[in-house]
Design a protein around this motif. Structure first.
Motif, mmCIF file in Angstrom:
data_model
loop_
_atom_site.group_PDB
_atom_site.id
_atom_site.type_symbol
_atom_site.label_atom_id
_atom_site.label_comp_id
_atom_site.label_asym_id
_atom_site.label_seq_id
_atom_site.Cartn_x
_atom_site.Cartn_y
_atom_site.Cartn_z
ATOM 1 N N LEU A 255 -1.144 8.837 9.659
ATOM 2 C CA LEU A 255 -1.600 8.669 8.276
ATOM 3 C C LEU A 255 -0.599 7.841 7.461
ATOM 4 N N ILE A 256 0.693 8.050 7.728
ATOM 5 C CA ILE A 256 1.719 7.235 7.067
ATOM 6 C C ILE A 256 1.548 5.771 7.466
ATOM 7 N N SER A 257 1.318 5.533 8.757
ATOM 8 C CA SER A 257 1.104 4.159 9.247
ATOM 9 C C SER A 257 -0.099 3.529 8.565
ATOM 10 N N ARG A 258 -1.171 4.300 8.443
ATOM 11 C CA ARG A 258 -2.386 3.785 7.807
ATOM 12 C C ARG A 258 -2.107 3.357 6.374
ATOM 13 N N GLN A 259 -1.369 4.193 5.629
ATOM 14 C CA GLN A 259 -1.101 3.860 4.235
ATOM 15 C C GLN A 259 -0.226 2.627 4.103
ATOM 16 N N PHE A 260 0.787 2.511 4.954
ATOM 17 C CA PHE A 260 1.638 1.313 4.889
ATOM 18 C C PHE A 260 0.875 0.066 5.324
ATOM 19 N N ARG A 261 -0.061 0.231 6.253
ATOM 20 C CA ARG A 261 -0.893 -0.904 6.670
ATOM 21 C C ARG A 261 -1.772 -1.355 5.513
ATOM 22 N N ILE A 262 -2.334 -0.389 4.772
ATOM 23 C CA ILE A 262 -3.141 -0.727 3.597
ATOM 24 C C ILE A 262 -2.289 -1.434 2.552
ATOM 25 N N MET A 263 -1.065 -0.937 2.340
ATOM 26 C CA MET A 263 -0.174 -1.564 1.368
ATOM 27 C C MET A 263 0.100 -3.010 1.722
ATOM 28 N N LEU A 264 0.329 -3.265 3.023
ATOM 29 C CA LEU A 264 0.595 -4.633 3.465
ATOM 30 C C LEU A 264 -0.639 -5.515 3.261
ATOM 31 N N GLN A 265 -1.813 -5.002 3.620
ATOM 32 C CA GLN A 265 -3.042 -5.775 3.456
ATOM 33 C C GLN A 265 -3.317 -6.072 1.994
ATOM 34 N N VAL A 266 -3.131 -5.078 1.132
ATOM 35 C CA VAL A 266 -3.358 -5.271 -0.301
ATOM 36 C C VAL A 266 -2.393 -6.306 -0.857
ATOM 37 N N LYS A 267 -1.147 -6.226 -0.437
ATOM 38 C CA LYS A 267 -0.131 -7.172 -0.921
ATOM 39 C C LYS A 267 -0.472 -8.605 -0.506
ATOM 40 N N GLU A 268 -0.846 -8.770 0.758
ATOM 41 C CA GLU A 268 -1.141 -10.115 1.264
ATOM 42 C C GLU A 268 -2.415 -10.687 0.646
ATOM 43 N N ARG A 298 4.303 -2.889 -4.524
ATOM 44 C CA ARG A 298 5.250 -3.659 -5.337
ATOM 45 C C ARG A 298 6.687 -3.187 -5.152
ATOM 46 N N LYS A 299 6.847 -1.967 -4.629
ATOM 47 C CA LYS A 299 8.193 -1.433 -4.402
ATOM 48 C C LYS A 299 8.807 -1.961 -3.095
ATOM 49 N N PHE A 300 8.013 -2.662 -2.278
ATOM 50 C CA PHE A 300 8.482 -3.167 -0.982
ATOM 51 C C PHE A 300 8.121 -4.648 -0.856
ATOM 52 N N ASP A 301 9.031 -5.427 -0.255
ATOM 53 C CA ASP A 301 8.637 -6.807 0.030
ATOM 54 C C ASP A 301 7.853 -6.840 1.342
ATOM 55 N N THR A 302 7.175 -7.958 1.582
ATOM 56 C CA THR A 302 6.296 -8.078 2.758
ATOM 57 C C THR A 302 7.063 -7.871 4.057
ATOM 58 N N GLY A 303 8.260 -8.432 4.124
ATOM 59 C CA GLY A 303 9.066 -8.304 5.343
ATOM 60 C C GLY A 303 9.403 -6.848 5.640
ATOM 61 N N ARG A 304 9.746 -6.092 4.601
ATOM 62 C CA ARG A 304 10.099 -4.688 4.831
ATOM 63 C C ARG A 304 8.885 -3.874 5.261
ATOM 64 N N LEU A 305 7.729 -4.164 4.677
ATOM 65 C CA LEU A 305 6.514 -3.459 5.087
ATOM 66 C C LEU A 305 6.219 -3.697 6.567
ATOM 67 N N ARG A 306 6.426 -4.921 7.011
ATOM 68 C CA ARG A 306 6.185 -5.232 8.435
ATOM 69 C C ARG A 306 7.187 -4.485 9.325
ATOM 70 N N ARG A 307 8.442 -4.401 8.872
ATOM 71 C CA ARG A 307 9.460 -3.685 9.662
ATOM 72 C C ARG A 307 9.143 -2.190 9.726
ATOM 73 N N ILE A 308 8.678 -1.637 8.599
ATOM 74 C CA ILE A 308 8.319 -0.217 8.579
ATOM 75 C C ILE A 308 7.191 0.062 9.564
ATOM 76 N N LEU A 309 6.193 -0.810 9.591
ATOM 77 C CA LEU A 309 5.072 -0.624 10.519
ATOM 78 C C LEU A 309 5.539 -0.744 11.970
#
Length: 339
Positions: A255-268, A298-309
């Motif tokens: 579920l955490i992965s899903r939310q971070f994936r959504i955050m990345l998609q929304v950001k992009e 907005r609290k994370f840059d795109t690169g960090r979101l990718r690293r978290i995933l």
């Protein structure tokens, strides 16, 4: 015509002979049908005045025949027709041969004593079909799609006022974050909150948190919100609460992965100038979830979101292969993320 205009006309007694309701908001569709029922048939007439059909079991010409048949013991009939293939690109699994010409002819000359409501629980109609074009030209196609983030907050606020209560600042958002975005669920929770607050009472965030239980998914949602705001202790407390509820760490991690994936998609997608509604349609989530994910992203840059995933992918592999103890592995991940 939009649903709001149609409702205003119905309240004035201006009822169209045919409606086509489509969309994913089942609660709003049902509310529309309830209001239409109240204006078309009297309560004591509804046993004879409401006729249901399902086009997966019945040909369309049977609906037309019913509409053309003079009502028995009632002045007017309401015919409710569930559809999954006539107005959409879906296929009729029972392969019923619908004679759509009968419906098209009826649309040109409908009876005064019947109101037909076609109900399509789907996001889109098949615009290529003649019957859809004819229905749109008649101006009775009504869309019931998810409310935007701002509209959902306004809806919750208005529903509380209808129940004789007021929502304090932040209470509407707290309710949506705890209960989710389904209108049926929100309505039920508002009934409970209004009963607790009493007539003229005020519902604040504290009351919402006490009375409205969060699902596992909503708890994970809030956990990430706490991490994004650097409130690690609160995030860990939520994690421990989930463990006490016997939630599986692998499920929590997913579920955490899903939310971070959504955050990345929304950001992009946001960087590509997509609107909130367009993003919601593109990735298949509610517009309010897009709004909140955008705020979190907005609290994370795109690169960090990718690293978290990527880290979550590695953690999932380690947990499933036994390379790391599941509870400890996810706790260490959260500590690292909060740091």
């Amino acid at each position: 015509m939009d649903a709001k205009t149609a409702l205003q006309q119905i309240r004035k007694g201006q009822v169209s002979p045919i409606y086509l309701c489509y969309g994913t908001e089942k609660y709003q569709i049902q509310q529309f049908i309830t209001l239409l029922t109240e204006h078309v048939t009297q309560e004591e007439h509804r046993d004879f005045g409401i006729v249901p059909f399902d086009l997966s079991e019945t040909p369309i010409e049977a609906v037309v025949e019913e509409a053309e048949t003079i009502p028995f013991l009632v002045p007017k009939k309401l015919i409710l027709v569930k559809d999954s293939s006539v107005f959409t690109s879906g296929r009729d699994q029972n392969k019923i041969d619908h004679q759509l010409d009968r419906l098209l002819a009826y649309m040109d000359n409908p009876t005064e004593y019947s109101v037909i409501v076609f109900i399509v629980e789907g996001e889109k109609l098949d615009e290529r079909k003649k019957v859809v074009k004819s229905m749109k030209n008649a101006g009775t196609v009504l869309s019931f799609m998810p409310l935007s983030g701002e509209q959902l907050v306004e809806w919750v606020t208005h529903q509380a006022e209808k129940r004789g209560c007021k929502l304090a600042a932040g209470a509407a958002d707290a309710l949506i974050r705890n209960a989710g975005t389904q209108l049926q669920t929100l309505s039920a929770e508002l009934d409970k909150l209004a009963l607790y607050a009493g007539q003229g009472g005020i519902i604040d965030v504290e009351i919402v948190d006490i009375l409205v239980a969060r699902s596992t998914e909503q708890n994970v949602f809030v956990m990430i919100e706490e991490i994004a705001n650097l409130r690690l202790e609160k995030a860990l407390n939520l994690y421990y609460d989930l463990l006490k509820q016997r939630e599986e760490p692998i499920k929590i991690a997913a579920l955490i992965s899903r939310q971070f994936r959504i955050m990345l998609q929304v950001k992009e997608l946001g960087q590509q100038s997509y609107s909130q509604q367009q993003i919601a349609s593109q990735i298949g989530i509610h517009p309010y979830a897009v709004k909140i994910a955008g705020e979190q992203a907005r609290k994370f840059d795109t690169g960090r979101l990718r690293r978290i995933l990527a880290d979550l992918g590695e953690l999932d592999y380690q947990m499933k292969t036994g390379a790391i103890e599941k509870v400890l592995g996810l706790e260490l991940f959260l500590l690292k993320l909060g740091a």
